[in-house]
Design an enzyme around this catalytic site. Structure first.
Site, PDB file in Angstrom:
ATOM      1  N   PHE A  44      -3.660   4.011   1.832  1.00  0.00           N
ATOM      2  CA  PHE A  44      -3.813   4.334   3.252  1.00  0.00           C
ATOM      3  C   PHE A  44      -4.979   5.285   3.491  1.00  0.00           C
ATOM      4  CE2 PHE A  44      -2.555   6.721   7.134  1.00  0.00           C
ATOM      5  CZ  PHE A  44      -2.604   5.661   8.032  1.00  0.00           C
ATOM      6  N   HIS A  74       0.840  -1.205   0.000  1.00  0.00           N
ATOM      7  CA  HIS A  74       0.000   0.000   0.000  1.00  0.00           C
ATOM      8  C   HIS A  74       0.868   1.245   0.000  1.00  0.00           C
ATOM      9  CE1 HIS A  74       0.209   2.002   3.969  1.00  0.00           C
ATOM     10  NE2 HIS A  74       0.542   0.824   4.420  1.00  0.00           N
ATOM     11  N   CYS A  75       0.265   2.318  -0.449  1.00  0.00           N
ATOM     12  CA  CYS A  75       0.878   3.643  -0.388  1.00  0.00           C
ATOM     13  C   CYS A  75      -0.218   4.613   0.055  1.00  0.00           C
ATOM     14  CB  CYS A  75       1.499   4.027  -1.743  1.00  0.00           C
ATOM     15  SG  CYS A  75       0.297   4.124  -3.090  1.00  0.00           S
ATOM     16  N   LYS A  76      -0.119   5.865  -0.335  1.00  0.00           N
ATOM     17  CA  LYS A  76      -1.131   6.832   0.086  1.00  0.00           C
ATOM     18  C   LYS A  76      -2.457   6.619  -0.633  1.00  0.00           C
ATOM     19  CE  LYS A  76      -1.956  11.797   0.546  1.00  0.00           C
ATOM     20  NZ  LYS A  76      -1.392  13.138   0.334  1.00  0.00           N
TER      21      LYS A  76
END
Length: 99
Positions: free
Chosen positions: A93, A64-66
């Site tokens: 996120f 995952h990232c932003k």
């Protein structure tokens, strides 16, 4: 592997599962908030760290990232390296926080 929704991940965590979660955001982003149990490996350093993940090649990994863009790149990279069960957290996120 199909991507995973924040709701599905939260449901699994609530059931006591501890999936391997890799946060490919930058360290400063991780410091602002993180998913419990995740490890921070920024996307730019992932090629240097892939050997450390070798034992996970056949296991499920959630990246995952932003918002989902960088983790999609990480998913493609890990797939190219022979990781067979990499899932991207849909919406990243931000979506995880809101769900």
């Amino acid at each position: 592997m199909p991507d995973i929704t924040p709701a599905e991940l939260k449901q699994r965590q609530a059931a006591g599962e501890k999936p391997t979660i890799i946060d490919v955001r930058e360290p400063w982003e991780n410091e602002e908030g993180r998913i419990e149990g995740s490890q921070n490996i920024p996307l730019g350093t992932l090629p240097d760290k892939v050997a450390d993940l070798e034992d996970l090649k056949e296991q499920e990994i959630i990246v995952h990232c932003k918002g989902g863009g960088r983790s999609s790149t990480a998913q493609a990279f890990l797939n190219q390296q022979g990781f067979t069960r990499v899932r991207n957290l849909l919406g990243g996120f931000q979506a995880y926080q809101k769900s």
